[in-house]
Design a protein around this motif. Structure first.
Motif, PDB file in Angstrom:
ATOM      1  N   PRO A  97      39.990  23.703  36.931  1.00 49.03           N
ATOM      2  CA  PRO A  97      38.788  24.126  37.650  1.00 49.03           C
ATOM      3  C   PRO A  97      39.055  24.297  39.139  1.00 49.03           C
ATOM      4  O   PRO A  97      39.790  23.522  39.747  1.00 49.03           O
ATOM      5  N   ILE A  98      38.447  25.314  39.717  1.00 52.56           N
ATOM      6  CA  ILE A  98      38.626  25.629  41.133  1.00 52.56           C
ATOM      7  C   ILE A  98      37.443  25.065  41.908  1.00 52.56           C
ATOM      8  O   ILE A  98      36.289  25.363  41.575  1.00 52.56           O
ATOM      9  N   PRO A  99      37.666  24.256  42.928  1.00 52.78           N
ATOM     10  CA  PRO A  99      36.541  23.724  43.709  1.00 52.78           C
ATOM     11  C   PRO A  99      35.889  24.840  44.543  1.00 52.78           C
ATOM     12  O   PRO A  99      36.488  25.360  45.485  1.00 52.78           O
ATOM     13  N   ALA A 100      34.684  25.212  44.191  1.00 57.01           N
ATOM     14  CA  ALA A 100      33.993  26.278  44.919  1.00 57.01           C
ATOM     15  C   ALA A 100      33.773  25.898  46.380  1.00 57.01           C
ATOM     16  O   ALA A 100      33.745  26.768  47.256  1.00 57.01           O
ATOM     17  N   ALA A 101      33.633  24.597  46.634  1.00 60.99           N
ATOM     18  CA  ALA A 101      33.360  24.137  47.994  1.00 60.99           C
ATOM     19  C   ALA A 101      34.558  24.316  48.928  1.00 60.99           C
ATOM     20  O   ALA A 101      34.443  24.102  50.128  1.00 60.99           O
ATOM     21  N   ARG A 102      35.693  24.730  48.382  1.00 60.63           N
ATOM     22  CA  ARG A 102      36.881  24.971  49.198  1.00 60.63           C
ATOM     23  C   ARG A 102      36.793  26.309  49.940  1.00 60.63           C
ATOM     24  O   ARG A 102      37.614  26.610  50.794  1.00 60.63           O
ATOM     25  N   TYR A 103      35.775  27.105  49.588  1.00 60.70           N
ATOM     26  CA  TYR A 103      35.661  28.457  50.131  1.00 60.70           C
ATOM     27  C   TYR A 103      34.288  28.650  50.775  1.00 60.70           C
ATOM     28  O   TYR A 103      33.359  27.881  50.536  1.00 60.70           O
ATOM     29  N   ALA A 112      38.107  47.073  31.092  1.00 56.98           N
ATOM     30  CA  ALA A 112      38.055  45.648  31.418  1.00 56.98           C
ATOM     31  C   ALA A 112      36.607  45.184  31.363  1.00 56.98           C
ATOM     32  O   ALA A 112      35.704  45.879  31.848  1.00 56.98           O
ATOM     33  N   VAL A 113      36.395  44.015  30.764  1.00 58.15           N
ATOM     34  CA  VAL A 113      35.054  43.436  30.665  1.00 58.15           C
ATOM     35  C   VAL A 113      35.110  42.003  31.185  1.00 58.15           C
ATOM     36  O   VAL A 113      36.020  41.243  30.837  1.00 58.15           O
ATOM     37  N   LEU A 114      34.148  41.664  32.027  1.00 61.78           N
ATOM     38  CA  LEU A 114      34.056  40.311  32.565  1.00 61.78           C
ATOM     39  C   LEU A 114      32.868  39.595  31.945  1.00 61.78           C
ATOM     40  O   LEU A 114      31.749  40.122  31.925  1.00 61.78           O
ATOM     41  N   TYR A 115      33.133  38.385  31.461  1.00 56.85           N
ATOM     42  CA  TYR A 115      32.092  37.561  30.845  1.00 56.85           C
ATOM     43  C   TYR A 115      31.901  36.297  31.682  1.00 56.85           C
ATOM     44  O   TYR A 115      32.849  35.777  32.274  1.00 56.85           O
ATOM     45  N   GLU A 116      30.689  35.823  31.713  1.00 58.65           N
ATOM     46  CA  GLU A 116      30.391  34.517  32.308  1.00 58.65           C
ATOM     47  C   GLU A 116      29.533  33.741  31.333  1.00 58.65           C
ATOM     48  O   GLU A 116      28.463  34.206  30.926  1.00 58.65           O
ATOM     49  N   GLY A 137      30.200  25.440  38.423  1.00 57.44           N
ATOM     50  CA  GLY A 137      29.742  25.593  37.044  1.00 57.44           C
ATOM     51  C   GLY A 137      30.013  26.959  36.446  1.00 57.44           C
ATOM     52  O   GLY A 137      29.885  27.141  35.233  1.00 57.44           O
ATOM     53  N   SER A 138      30.391  27.927  37.273  1.00 58.10           N
ATOM     54  CA  SER A 138      30.710  29.261  36.754  1.00 58.10           C
ATOM     55  C   SER A 138      31.988  29.203  35.918  1.00 58.10           C
ATOM     56  O   SER A 138      32.962  28.553  36.292  1.00 58.10           O
ATOM     57  N   GLY A 144      45.293  41.801  27.473  1.00 61.73           N
ATOM     58  CA  GLY A 144      45.084  40.375  27.346  1.00 61.73           C
ATOM     59  C   GLY A 144      43.906  39.874  28.148  1.00 61.73           C
ATOM     60  O   GLY A 144      43.061  40.646  28.582  1.00 61.73           O
ATOM     61  N   THR A 145      43.860  38.562  28.360  1.00 63.70           N
ATOM     62  CA  THR A 145      42.726  37.930  29.012  1.00 63.70           C
ATOM     63  C   THR A 145      43.178  36.996  30.132  1.00 63.70           C
ATOM     64  O   THR A 145      44.341  36.581  30.194  1.00 63.70           O
ATOM     65  N   VAL A 146      42.226  36.681  30.997  1.00 66.08           N
ATOM     66  CA  VAL A 146      42.446  35.677  32.031  1.00 66.08           C
ATOM     67  C   VAL A 146      41.114  34.983  32.269  1.00 66.08           C
ATOM     68  O   VAL A 146      40.056  35.598  32.166  1.00 66.08           O
ATOM     69  N   THR A 147      41.166  33.692  32.542  1.00 66.89           N
ATOM     70  CA  THR A 147      39.948  32.909  32.739  1.00 66.89           C
ATOM     71  C   THR A 147      39.984  32.194  34.083  1.00 66.89           C
ATOM     72  O   THR A 147      41.043  31.977  34.667  1.00 66.89           O
ATOM     73  N   ALA A 148      38.798  31.830  34.536  1.00 63.41           N
ATOM     74  CA  ALA A 148      38.674  31.016  35.757  1.00 63.41           C
ATOM     75  C   ALA A 148      37.379  30.239  35.673  1.00 63.41           C
ATOM     76  O   ALA A 148      36.339  30.789  35.292  1.00 63.41           O
ATOM     77  N   SER A 149      37.433  28.971  36.033  1.00 69.71           N
ATOM     78  CA  SER A 149      36.219  28.147  36.080  1.00 69.71           C
ATOM     79  C   SER A 149      36.126  27.485  37.438  1.00 69.71           C
ATOM     80  O   SER A 149      37.135  27.238  38.114  1.00 69.71           O
ATOM     81  N   PHE A 150      34.885  27.204  37.835  1.00 68.56           N
ATOM     82  CA  PHE A 150      34.633  26.635  39.155  1.00 68.56           C
ATOM     83  C   PHE A 150      33.844  25.337  39.003  1.00 68.56           C
ATOM     84  O   PHE A 150      32.998  25.195  38.114  1.00 68.56           O
TER      85      PHE A 150
END
Length: 266
Positions: free
Chosen positions: A94-100, A189-193, A248-249, A259-265
């Motif tokens: 998970p990426i800390p959103a508060a870092r940005y 390309a399709v982005l899902y959340e 939470g994203s 292929g695919t790539v994911t990211a969570s915050f």
């Protein structure tokens, strides 16, 4: 054009804004005389400062590579920024959103070079010959300018609004994609959340062909004495609009045939 003292002051303002997560007003308002040359020099000043502290150049990103964004900014060519090793993020952590300051996600393919690109005169054929593999990616963009109130010189000085990149696990060579009938200039390309589709695009949005953007970059940076080297990652531009990233994203980008790539915050 700014003098050297003004450029140094502008670079320091951006450095402090990123360090303290305290966005500043547009440089184009604080320094009305700023131009594109000033902006790139300001960007380089802060990149050199990070390199001196131990960071390494991992590659470059191309920005403003869609006709819509160019029209909005009143320009007729893209811009670029640096990708440092510290900006490469793990899709499993998970990426800390508060870092940005104002994090957003963009969907794009990435080119990883197996050999250096020529500078002046670099062609699309040169790019394909030098590319070791193509990878699904998400670029994390951010602005150290308050509320994204940016003009061209603002985003260039701010490292083309770049903050990070997340790479997928699947790698395919240009030859493998061609053999499968997949055209790099026509990948959906399709982005899902959270399971729902939130954006859809095609690599043709990147000036018609993302490979052309990589060739443009090689020619452009050659004028600054820079080469795109073996091992470098090149992000040619986004297939979709930018999406805000909040705690939470959870995002998943799917690229047809790639292929695919994911990211969570958090």
């Amino acid at each position: 054009m700014l003098d050297s003292t003004q450029r140094t002051t502008a670079a320091e303002l951006l450095w402090a804004a990123e360090r303290d997560l305290a966005p500043i007003g547009p440089l184009t308002e604080t320094f009305p005389g700023i131009d594109v040359v000033d902006a790139y020099e300001i960007q380089l000043a802060n990149i050199r400062r990070k390199l001196a502290a131990g960071a390494r150049v991992r590659g470059h990103k191309v920005g403003l590579s869609s006709p819509v964004m160019q029209q909005m900014m009143g320009v007729d060519e893209p811009d670029y920024g640096h990708l440092l090793d510290s900006m490469v993020l793990d899709q499993d952590a998970p990426i800390p959103a508060a870092r940005y300051c104002y994090p957003r996600i963009e969907v794009e393919i990435g080119y990883v070079l197996g050999s250096a690109l020529p500078g002046a005169g670099c062609t699309e054929a040169d790019v394909l010959a030098a590319t070791e593999y193509i990878v699904p990616s998400l670029e994390l963009i951010d602005s150290r300018i308050t509320d994204w109130r940016i003009k061209l010189a603002d985003t260039i000085a701010d490292n083309a609004s770049s903050a990070g990149v997340i790479l997928g696990a699947e790698h395919k060579t240009p030859a493998e994609l061609a053999a499968a009938g997949i055209d790099l200039s026509d990948i959906d390309a399709v982005l899902y959340e959270g399971g729902g589709e939130i954006a859809r695009g095609n690599t043709s949005a990147v000036l018609g062909n993302p490979t052309a953007c990589v060739a443009w970059l090689a020619r452009k940076v050659a004028g600054f004495g820079v080469k795109l080297e073996a091992g470098h990652l090149i992000l040619p531009g986004s297939c979709t609009r930018a999406i805000d990233a909040r705690p939470g994203s959870a995002f998943r980008a799917e690229f047809a045939g790639l292929g695919t790539v994911t990211a969570s915050f958090e």
